[in-house]
Design a protein around this motif. Sequence first.
Motif, short mmCIF file in Angstrom:
data_model
loop_
_atom_site.label_atom_id
_atom_site.label_comp_id
_atom_site.label_asym_id
_atom_site.label_seq_id
_atom_site.Cartn_x
_atom_site.Cartn_y
_atom_site.Cartn_z
N ALA A 298 44.26 49.19 52.88
CA ALA A 298 42.90 49.07 53.23
C ALA A 298 42.39 47.60 53.81
O ALA A 298 41.48 47.51 54.27
CB ALA A 298 41.74 49.40 51.91
N GLY A 299 43.22 46.56 53.67
CA GLY A 299 42.83 45.34 54.27
C GLY A 299 43.13 44.22 53.31
O GLY A 299 42.95 42.99 53.77
N ALA A 300 43.81 44.41 52.21
CA ALA A 300 44.07 43.27 51.37
C ALA A 300 45.46 42.53 51.59
O ALA A 300 46.12 43.20 51.76
CB ALA A 300 43.90 43.65 49.68
N SER A 301 45.38 41.33 51.63
CA SER A 301 46.61 40.50 51.74
C SER A 301 47.22 40.26 50.47
O SER A 301 48.45 40.32 50.23
CB SER A 301 46.41 39.22 52.17
OG SER A 301 45.88 39.13 53.47
N ALA A 302 46.45 40.27 49.15
CA ALA A 302 46.89 40.11 47.87
C ALA A 302 45.93 41.00 47.09
O ALA A 302 45.03 41.32 47.84
CB ALA A 302 47.02 39.09 47.50
N PHE A 303 46.05 40.97 45.75
CA PHE A 303 45.16 41.68 44.92
C PHE A 303 45.17 41.17 43.52
O PHE A 303 46.23 40.40 42.94
CB PHE A 303 45.62 43.18 45.03
CG PHE A 303 47.19 43.50 44.48
CD1 PHE A 303 47.19 43.83 43.12
CD2 PHE A 303 47.96 43.44 45.57
CE1 PHE A 303 48.73 43.73 42.95
CE2 PHE A 303 49.19 43.85 45.16
CZ PHE A 303 49.71 44.02 43.75
N GLN A 304 44.17 41.40 42.44
CA GLN A 304 44.15 41.04 41.45
C GLN A 304 43.92 42.10 40.37
O GLN A 304 43.31 43.10 40.77
CB GLN A 304 42.89 40.20 41.16
CG GLN A 304 42.90 38.76 41.90
CD GLN A 304 41.58 38.01 42.00
OE1 GLN A 304 40.83 38.27 40.95
NE2 GLN A 304 41.54 37.02 42.67
N ILE A 305 44.56 41.93 39.13
CA ILE A 305 44.59 42.99 38.52
C ILE A 305 43.61 42.32 37.23
O ILE A 305 43.83 41.23 36.68
CB ILE A 305 45.90 43.56 37.94
CG1 ILE A 305 46.89 42.44 37.18
CG2 ILE A 305 46.55 44.39 39.02
CD1 ILE A 305 47.95 42.79 36.77
N GLY A 306 42.79 43.21 36.58
CA GLY A 306 41.93 42.56 35.66
C GLY A 306 42.06 43.55 34.21
O GLY A 306 42.76 43.26 33.24
N THR A 307 41.16 44.56 34.38
CA THR A 307 40.80 45.61 33.04
C THR A 307 42.16 45.92 32.52
O THR A 307 42.16 45.99 31.29
CB THR A 307 39.77 46.61 33.61
OG1 THR A 307 38.80 46.03 33.83
CG2 THR A 307 39.81 47.63 32.35
N VAL A 308 43.17 46.38 33.48
CA VAL A 308 44.36 46.71 32.97
C VAL A 308 45.18 45.90 32.09
O VAL A 308 45.74 46.06 31.10
CB VAL A 308 45.54 47.20 34.15
CG1 VAL A 308 45.93 45.86 34.90
CG2 VAL A 308 46.64 48.15 33.60
N ASN A 309 44.78 44.44 32.23
CA ASN A 309 45.50 43.49 31.36
C ASN A 309 45.34 43.75 29.84
O ASN A 309 45.87 43.28 29.02
CB ASN A 309 45.49 42.24 31.84
CG ASN A 309 45.59 41.71 33.10
OD1 ASN A 309 46.74 42.19 33.65
ND2 ASN A 309 44.71 41.09 34.07
N PHE A 310 44.02 44.28 29.63
CA PHE A 310 43.49 44.46 28.25
C PHE A 310 44.26 45.60 27.58
O PHE A 310 44.50 45.72 26.45
CB PHE A 310 42.00 44.82 28.21
CG PHE A 310 41.15 43.73 28.89
CD1 PHE A 310 41.42 42.35 28.78
CD2 PHE A 310 40.12 44.08 29.45
CE1 PHE A 310 40.70 41.65 29.45
CE2 PHE A 310 39.30 43.10 29.99
CZ PHE A 310 39.43 41.90 29.92
N ILE A 311 44.78 46.50 28.33
CA ILE A 311 45.52 47.75 27.75
C ILE A 311 47.10 47.56 27.92
O ILE A 311 47.61 47.84 26.98
CB ILE A 311 45.06 48.83 28.62
CG1 ILE A 311 43.64 48.91 28.52
CG2 ILE A 311 45.73 50.21 28.08
CD1 ILE A 311 42.68 49.47 29.96
N ASN A 312 47.51 46.89 29.26
CA ASN A 312 48.80 46.73 29.34
C ASN A 312 49.19 45.43 29.91
O ASN A 312 49.02 45.48 30.96
CB ASN A 312 49.69 47.87 30.28
CG ASN A 312 50.96 47.53 30.67
OD1 ASN A 312 51.51 46.67 29.98
ND2 ASN A 312 51.49 48.36 31.44
N PRO A 313 49.15 44.51 28.99
CA PRO A 313 49.29 43.24 29.42
C PRO A 313 50.57 42.83 30.23
O PRO A 313 50.67 41.72 30.75
CB PRO A 313 48.97 42.05 28.10
CG PRO A 313 49.57 43.19 26.98
CD PRO A 313 49.15 44.68 27.52
#
Lengths: 253, 307
Positions: free
Chosen positions: B260-275
């Motif tokens: 969709a256009g991202a050069s990179a991405f961040q993961i957030g909420t998933v870190n709480f469930i699967n660090p």
Amino acid sequence: MQISKIPVVALEQLQNNVFLLKARSKELAEKSSPGQFFNIKVSDSYFPLLRRPFSISNVENDILTFMFDIHGEGTKLLSLKKEGDNIDLIGPLGNGFNLDDDFDTAVIVAGGLGSAPFPLLLNKLSKEKKVKSFVGGRSKPNVITWKLANVNIATDDGSIGFHGNVFQLIKKHENIFTENKCKVFACGPNPMLKALQEYCLANNINCELSTECAMACGFGICQGCPIESSDKKSPYKLVCKDGPVFNAKDILI
Amino acid sequence: MSERIDLSVNIGGLKLKNPVMLASGTVGYGNEISNFTDLSKIGAIVTKSVSLNPRKGNPPQRIVETPSGMLNAIGLANVGLESFINDKIPFLKEVNSTLVCNIAASSIEEYVECTKTLDGEDTIKGFEINVSCPNVKEGGLIFGNDISSVGRITEKVRAVTNKPIIIKLSPNTSNISEFAKVVKDEGGDAVSAINTLVGASFNIWNKKPKINNVTGGLSGPAIKPVAIAKVLEISRKVDIPIIGIGGIMDWKDAVEFMIAGASAFQIGTVNFINPNAGIEIIEGLESYCSQMKIKSISELTASYNLE
């Protein structure tokens, strides 16, 4: 502190809505101490999204037991686990009860499902210590005395034991605090913890409280579970990482 | 043996070994999550928002689960600039991951002062300016919803650092690409999109809000389609690198954001469930690129086919 997948060995119904989930892991069994908890993933997908925190109820050899009641989608899914399924869990997490203090009598105070962490506590307690348990619930079906010793019961409706709340029941037995060197270990609803905290602080009784708060991660990164600290310099502690067990003098409820 | 896939990305001068970034506020200052995952393999860590002075955050209850998501109103609880430098940076230095520092403030002067002070820290490779926190009374969305404020903050922060500046945009607006445009015009290097969506939830039995702050920021899989639409909108209208954020749970979600256009991405909420999700995503991306015969992951960015 790690992510593990361990096999379920049994799912037992303890009484009406209360279940025991038993799972095998020698490593986690050895690492677990009373009052600590695991954050359990109740499904294989991300629905429901978050893990659910459960205190370790008991450890026997390499079997860990978790006690829970069904009160939502997550616990409903957990109640459907059966022998051979794997559960994905993070832990053991948090700080548990301190059994090394100078006391000769452990006074256990539990309200409703607050009985959960105490079988392991009694299991780990030195055999020389005396135990006195006070267990409360709304009504007879809510009173959980599994693996507790020397139990006194209180129910709000009087359907079993003392008619009143567990704190009122303790007040009727308050001579134990003068006749013994007691330490109070408590887990249950906040009004119960608060009453007990006030009483113990006023009477200089050593007391540890196991607290509860909605949380996401369980290990300190989401910052979702603050509890007010009695230390004005650091206004909040985290239930998951600094607790869930706190000395009564360290928190404000 | 197959050729090694190049996972490295360059986001407006911020060079990362792979496009996986851990989102601000979901990794603390790195120490807790390092028990579960190898941070040195992660593209970048974005630290918990730091403000000039410590903030105690909002009273409980701060979070509640919602369908496929969660609402949070932490209130930017953080240790403050001084303790961040003295107590947190030393650990982060050891981690050997690229460090992006997220800054939150209640005034333009505060953004500038924090950036200026942290600019001298070699460990910090870039700044993410949080102009879009929905959970604080001052700053936050008051800035994030005002194009001229976002422009002024970008301009003033640009003046005090040569390091890459990423402005974290709010989705709580109907014209996110205009915000991205002003960031570009004022010298910002990239945008990250999206911050959380404002949401609320009530207990029907006592009619009280489930979180103390009444409203909170919605995150998790529930917001992913919204986030992808916002990334796409920016990508089609503004020539600026985009860091995609919003409900990424696995490598497939991440690929979608990059398409969709991202050069990179961040993961957030998933870190709480699967660090350990970040590492799993890196592995998934490698395998996807290999299957799709992609030599460099950056080829994926804005590779959408709208025919």
